[in-house]
Design a protein around this motif. Structure first.
Motif, PDB file in Angstrom:
ATOM      1  N   LEU A 146       0.828  -1.203   0.000  1.00 44.64           N
ATOM      2  CA  LEU A 146       0.000   0.000   0.000  1.00 44.64           C
ATOM      3  C   LEU A 146       0.863   1.254   0.000  1.00 44.64           C
ATOM      4  O   LEU A 146       2.027   1.229   0.386  1.00 44.64           O
ATOM      5  N   ASN A 147       0.266   2.364  -0.431  1.00 51.14           N
ATOM      6  CA  ASN A 147       1.000   3.631  -0.460  1.00 51.14           C
ATOM      7  C   ASN A 147       1.390   4.114   0.932  1.00 51.14           C
ATOM      8  O   ASN A 147       2.260   4.988   1.085  1.00 51.14           O
ATOM      9  N   SER A 148       0.762   3.544   1.944  1.00 48.99           N
ATOM     10  CA  SER A 148       1.145   3.863   3.329  1.00 48.99           C
ATOM     11  C   SER A 148       2.514   3.314   3.674  1.00 48.99           C
ATOM     12  O   SER A 148       3.126   3.706   4.677  1.00 48.99           O
ATOM     13  N   GLY A 149       2.998   2.380   2.842  1.00 49.65           N
ATOM     14  CA  GLY A 149       4.266   1.724   3.131  1.00 49.65           C
ATOM     15  C   GLY A 149       4.100   0.367   3.783  1.00 49.65           C
ATOM     16  O   GLY A 149       5.074  -0.365   3.973  1.00 49.65           O
ATOM     17  N   PHE A 150       2.842   0.002   4.100  1.00 49.61           N
ATOM     18  CA  PHE A 150       2.573  -1.306   4.688  1.00 49.61           C
ATOM     19  C   PHE A 150       2.271  -2.322   3.589  1.00 49.61           C
ATOM     20  O   PHE A 150       1.604  -2.007   2.598  1.00 49.61           O
ATOM     21  N   ASP A 151       2.745  -3.543   3.791  1.00 54.46           N
ATOM     22  CA  ASP A 151       2.515  -4.623   2.843  1.00 54.46           C
ATOM     23  C   ASP A 151       1.541  -5.615   3.467  1.00 54.46           C
ATOM     24  O   ASP A 151       1.838  -6.215   4.503  1.00 54.46           O
ATOM     25  N   MET A 152       0.379  -5.799   2.817  1.00 56.07           N
ATOM     26  CA  MET A 152      -0.665  -6.674   3.355  1.00 56.07           C
ATOM     27  C   MET A 152      -0.592  -8.096   2.793  1.00 56.07           C
ATOM     28  O   MET A 152      -1.541  -8.860   2.919  1.00 56.07           O
ATOM     29  N   GLU A 153       0.524  -8.454   2.170  1.00 53.15           N
ATOM     30  CA  GLU A 153       0.654  -9.797   1.627  1.00 53.15           C
ATOM     31  C   GLU A 153       0.820 -10.817   2.747  1.00 53.15           C
ATOM     32  O   GLU A 153       1.628 -10.632   3.669  1.00 53.15           O
ATOM     33  N   LEU A 154       0.046 -11.906   2.653  1.00 53.80           N
ATOM     34  CA  LEU A 154       0.143 -12.996   3.621  1.00 53.80           C
ATOM     35  C   LEU A 154       1.435 -13.765   3.370  1.00 53.80           C
ATOM     36  O   LEU A 154       1.713 -14.177   2.242  1.00 53.80           O
ATOM     37  N   ALA A 155       2.230 -13.948   4.415  1.00 53.99           N
ATOM     38  CA  ALA A 155       3.513 -14.632   4.260  1.00 53.99           C
ATOM     39  C   ALA A 155       3.813 -15.468   5.491  1.00 53.99           C
ATOM     40  O   ALA A 155       3.544 -15.056   6.618  1.00 53.99           O
ATOM     41  N   TYR A 156       4.359 -16.667   5.258  1.00 58.19           N
ATOM     42  CA  TYR A 156       4.808 -17.541   6.328  1.00 58.19           C
ATOM     43  C   TYR A 156       5.762 -18.567   5.731  1.00 58.19           C
ATOM     44  O   TYR A 156       5.818 -18.724   4.494  1.00 58.19           O
ATOM     45  N   PRO A 157       6.541 -19.274   6.545  1.00 55.49           N
ATOM     46  CA  PRO A 157       7.520 -20.231   6.015  1.00 55.49           C
ATOM     47  C   PRO A 157       6.874 -21.275   5.100  1.00 55.49           C
ATOM     48  O   PRO A 157       5.831 -21.842   5.416  1.00 55.49           O
ATOM     49  N   GLY A 158       7.503 -21.483   3.942  1.00 58.26           N
ATOM     50  CA  GLY A 158       7.007 -22.459   2.989  1.00 58.26           C
ATOM     51  C   GLY A 158       5.994 -21.910   2.010  1.00 58.26           C
ATOM     52  O   GLY A 158       5.564 -22.623   1.094  1.00 58.26           O
TER      53      GLY A 158
END
Length: 412
Positions: A146-158
């Motif tokens: 987002l333009n706020s600088g936050f990334d809302m992508e779901l991420a976890y090992p694997g």
């Protein structure tokens, strides 16, 4: 595994509009052992399901759904613990089963662990063909920065990050998704309605990037499916060798003829757009106004263009995009397909045997025949006469997967 004997049913297969009347089906060791016109007392010691003259169909295959998703709301990703993401999916998959869908081509977010859990029958769920994480360009559909600088992508090992740019990067990301045990590759070849940074009419991934993805997928005998609204994006995908176009909103006659010639599937997901335009987005969705604006442009033209594609001979897959809308509404897509010109039988084919063919699984799934996997559903009405009856999940009386009853309602 106990054998299942389903008696007194009328079988509807995707090969004929005429039911096989008064049949009795034996499922043994998870596969269809026999279809008989005469009832037998030899199976009295098996589990017996009396169909009471209702209709037996192959379990449906939803070729575009997201069993792990519940609206793709960025607010949920920000506030919810990761564990809730998986627990919610159990309920999503049960709703999918109750709707009569026994197989899902998951077009993003289900990982190998979820597929293993289904295979081990830890909870009721459709069998899964998974794409893990869709590939997307920076600033494209499924880039959640987002333009706020936050990334809302779901991420976890694997679980790979899907954003990639340039030939070397898309090659690496394709290999990462394959390493994560994808059954096919999903890419985002245009913007989308839910995208914070782009719109459906814009093509994404250039020609070299697309060809690189397809070439690497083919090294592993995997197909590529492309989310694509954009006409230019669809044309690039066709040239690159993509095997399935998802949504296809801005497709024209010339491009439709090319899809038909090359036998490329189209999965329109009409129900998701029709549902969202009627019901809208939650009041707390901070991106709702932007989504509605883009949605109106899609709804304005999509049905007409998809109808043209059908007239040009394009083959369809049934896909609901459940996960964007509530799970369990999957078979509403069949009625949408009939509304743009498909016959009820053709719509059923799109949701059964054609979905199986995409993964070369037609010898196991997609119809009720001896030797095939025992995925069948029992319904109240003949859908050839009333395809809309499948929209109401109360008309789905029983769902059987691998010969095991996962849903069984009283028959009145």
């Amino acid at each position: 595994m106990p054998s299942l004997y389903i008696k007194n049913v009328n079988i509807i297969n995707p090969f004929s509009e005429e039911p096989l009347d008064e049949r009795h089906v034996l499922i043994k060791d998870g596969r269809i052992e026999s279809l008989h016109a005469e009832e037998s007392a030899l199976y009295a010691n098996h589990i017996v399901l009396d169909g009471e003259d209702n209709y037996l169909l192959p379990g449906f295959i939803d070729s575009h759904a997201h069993v792990m998703a519940n609206g793709f709301h960025k607010e949920d990703t920000m506030k919810n613990p990761l564990a809730l993401h998986f627990y919610n999916a159990i309920e999503n998959m049960k709703a999918t089963i109750d709707a009569g869908v026994t197989t899902v081509r998951d077009t993003g977010l289900a990982d190998i662990g979820v597929k293993m859990a289904q295979e081990r029958k830890i909870f009721p769920a459709p069998r899964l063909n998974i794409s893990i994480k869709p590939l997307a360009i920076t600033g494209g559909h499924f880039d959640f920065y987002l333009n706020s600088g936050f990334d809302m992508e779901l991420a976890y090992p694997g679980f790979p990050i899907g954003t990639c740019d340039g030939v070397e990067d898309v090659l690496k990301k394709t290999r990462e998704v394959i390493r994560a045990r994808a059954d096919f590759i999903k890419i985002m070849a245009s913007g989308g309605i839910l995208s914070p940074n782009t719109s459906p009419e814009f093509a994404q991934f250039n020609k070299k990037e697309l060809k690189t993805i397809v070439s690497e997928a083919e090294n592993y005998n995997l197909k590529v499916a492309a989310h694509c609204h954009s006409l230019e994006g669809i044309q690039r995908c066709v040239k690159a060798g993509i095997k399935s176009i998802e949504h296809g909103t801005f497709i024209d006659r010339k491009t439709s003829e090319l899809l038909a010639k090359k036998r490329i599937y189209l999965t329109p997901t009409l129900i998701v757009h029709q549902t969202l335009i009627k019901e809208g987005f939650p009041v707390w969705d901070n991106f709702a106004d932007d989504k509605v604006k883009k949605l109106k442009e899609v709804v304005k033209i999509q049905k007409e263009n998809i109808e043209t594609a059908y007239q040009c001979g394009v083959k369809f897959l049934m896909g609901s995009d459940c996960g964007v809308i509530d799970h369990g509404r999957n078979l509403g897509e069949l009625k949408q397909l009939v509304d743009i010109g498909l016959s009820p039988l053709e719509a059923i084919q799109a949701g059964t045997i054609e979905g199986a063919k995409f993964f070369n699984q037609e010898n196991d799934l997609g119809s009720i025949e001896t030797g095939k996997i025992g995925d069948v559903i029992l319904v109240k009405e003949n859908p050839i006469e009333n395809i809309g009856s499948l929209v109401d999940n109360d008309n789905i009386l029983a769902v059987i997967q691998d010969g095991k009853i996962l849903k069984d309602k009283p028959i009145y």
